[in-house]
Design an enzyme around this catalytic site. Structure first.
Site, PDB file in Angstrom:
ATOM      1  CB  CYS A   4       2.064  48.194  54.195  1.00 13.64           C
ATOM      2  SG  CYS A   4       2.937  48.601  55.723  1.00 13.64           S
ATOM      3  CB  CYS A   7       4.572  45.291  54.195  1.00 15.54           C
ATOM      4  SG  CYS A   7       3.492  44.815  55.559  1.00 15.54           S
ATOM      5  CG  ASP A  30      13.120  58.017  60.511  1.00 16.39           C
ATOM      6  OD1 ASP A  30      12.116  57.660  61.155  1.00 16.39           O
ATOM      7  OD2 ASP A  30      13.087  58.904  59.617  1.00 16.39           O
ATOM      8  CG  HIS A  46       0.449  45.167  58.031  1.00 11.77           C
ATOM      9  ND1 HIS A  46       1.086  46.313  57.594  1.00 11.77           N
ATOM     10  CD2 HIS A  46      -0.779  45.563  58.447  1.00 11.77           C
ATOM     11  CE1 HIS A  46       0.267  47.345  57.722  1.00 11.77           C
ATOM     12  NE2 HIS A  46      -0.874  46.922  58.246  1.00 11.77           N
ATOM     13  CG  ASN A  96       4.920  58.868  67.143  1.00 12.00           C
ATOM     14  OD1 ASN A  96       4.981  59.301  68.275  1.00 12.00           O
ATOM     15  ND2 ASN A  96       5.829  59.146  66.223  1.00 12.00           N
ATOM     16  N   GLY A 102       0.465  61.154  66.349  1.00 13.91           N
ATOM     17  CA  GLY A 102       1.515  61.538  65.400  1.00 13.91           C
ATOM     18  C   GLY A 102       1.988  60.414  64.498  1.00 13.91           C
ATOM     19  CG  HIS A 109       7.054  52.808  63.073  1.00 11.95           C
ATOM     20  ND1 HIS A 109       5.813  52.839  62.473  1.00 11.95           N
ATOM     21  CD2 HIS A 109       7.368  54.103  63.348  1.00 11.95           C
ATOM     22  CE1 HIS A 109       5.404  54.099  62.370  1.00 11.95           C
ATOM     23  NE2 HIS A 109       6.320  54.888  62.912  1.00 11.95           N
ATOM     24  CG  HIS A 111      10.184  56.614  66.124  1.00 13.54           C
ATOM     25  ND1 HIS A 111      10.543  57.336  65.010  1.00 13.54           N
ATOM     26  CD2 HIS A 111       8.845  56.412  66.009  1.00 13.54           C
ATOM     27  CE1 HIS A 111       9.463  57.567  64.252  1.00 13.54           C
ATOM     28  NE2 HIS A 111       8.429  57.013  64.842  1.00 13.54           N
TER      29      HIS A 111
HETATM   30  P1  AMP Z   1       5.619  57.862  62.545  1.00 15.91           P
HETATM   31  O1  AMP Z   1       5.309  59.320  62.444  1.00 15.91           O
HETATM   32  O2  AMP Z   1       5.801  57.384  63.948  1.00 15.91           O
HETATM   33  O3  AMP Z   1       4.635  57.021  61.752  1.00 15.91           O
HETATM   34  O4  AMP Z   1       7.040  57.683  61.886  1.00 15.91           O
HETATM   35  C1  AMP Z   1       7.270  57.295  60.573  1.00 15.91           C
HETATM   36  C2  AMP Z   1       8.749  57.434  60.332  1.00 15.91           C
HETATM   37  O5  AMP Z   1       9.070  56.715  59.146  1.00 15.91           O
HETATM   38  C3  AMP Z   1       9.206  58.879  60.105  1.00 15.91           C
HETATM   39  O6  AMP Z   1      10.182  59.225  61.092  1.00 15.91           O
HETATM   40  C4  AMP Z   1       9.797  58.855  58.695  1.00 15.91           C
HETATM   41  O7  AMP Z   1      10.939  59.680  58.566  1.00 15.91           O
HETATM   42  C5  AMP Z   1      10.124  57.394  58.510  1.00 15.91           C
HETATM   43  N1  AMP Z   1      10.164  56.942  57.133  1.00 15.91           N
HETATM   44  C6  AMP Z   1       9.271  57.200  56.146  1.00 15.91           C
HETATM   45  N2  AMP Z   1       9.627  56.576  55.009  1.00 15.91           N
HETATM   46  C7  AMP Z   1      10.775  55.909  55.273  1.00 15.91           C
HETATM   47  C8  AMP Z   1      11.646  55.085  54.494  1.00 15.91           C
HETATM   48  N3  AMP Z   1      11.408  54.802  53.198  1.00 15.91           N
HETATM   49  N4  AMP Z   1      12.742  54.557  55.093  1.00 15.91           N
HETATM   50  C9  AMP Z   1      13.006  54.845  56.400  1.00 15.91           C
HETATM   51  N5  AMP Z   1      12.219  55.606  57.182  1.00 15.91           N
HETATM   52  C10 AMP Z   1      11.125  56.138  56.620  1.00 15.91           C
HETATM   53 ZN    ZN Z   2       2.905  46.677  56.773  1.00 19.34          ZN
END
Ligand code: AMP
Ligand code: ZN
Length: 123
Positions: A4, A7, A30, A46, A96, A102, A109, A111
């Site tokens: 993950c 994680c 992000d 998690h 999301n 999405g 998480h 946003h």
């Molecule tokens: P979601 O579509 O709500 O699952 O959002 C996932 C978010 O994680 C997206 O906005 C990605 O840009 C962000 N993301 C993916 N990998 C990383 C990373 N290594 N560090 C920070 N953000 C990330």
């Molecule tokens: Zn996790």
């Protein structure tokens, strides 16, 4: 949870730009920001998605949501009122959930998205 991404970020096995941390939560930038301010708040434990939560998760979810205005304030996007009482600035708080919601990363998480307009990459 093995394999993950978030994680691993919580365990500092993968680098991130951390903006807040306590025993239960981590907040970081992000990697592909959709706005001038784009932060993610995660529980260190998690949890796959919001649909894996129940009433027992309310304190943790409340903590995540309550962190948003503090982060917004620290990043200059908190809602403030001008001399006429009109609201200024502001941000979105988004979770999301699932493919139709999405969600791309299956570790819960929140946003926190904001900053001066124009920006229109809304999710
Ligand atoms: P979601 O579509 O709500 O699952 O959002 C996932 C978010 O994680 C997206 O906005 C990605 O840009 C962000 N993301 C993916 N990998 C990383 C990373 N290594 N560090 C920070 N953000 C990330
Ligand atoms: Zn996790």
């Amino acid at each position: 949870m093995e394999n993950c991404l978030f994680c691993k970020i919580a365990e500092k096995k993968i680098p991130s730009t951390i903006v807040y941390e306590d025993e239960e939560l981590l907040a970081f930038k992000d990697i592909h920001p959709h706005a001038p301010v784009h932060l993610l708040v995660i529980p260190k434990t998690h949890i796959g998605t919001l649909s894996d939560c129940s009433a027992g998760h309310a304190p943790l979810l409340g903590k995540m949501l309550a962190l948003a205005p503090r982060l917004a304030d620290e990043h200059g996007v908190a809602v403030a009122y001008d001399e006429d009482g009109a609201p200024q600035r502001g941000y979105k708080t988004v979770i999301n959930s699932g493919p139709d919601g999405g969600q791309e990363i299956y570790h819960l998480h929140l946003h926190v998205i904001g900053g001066p307009h124009p920006w229109r990459h809304e999710r």
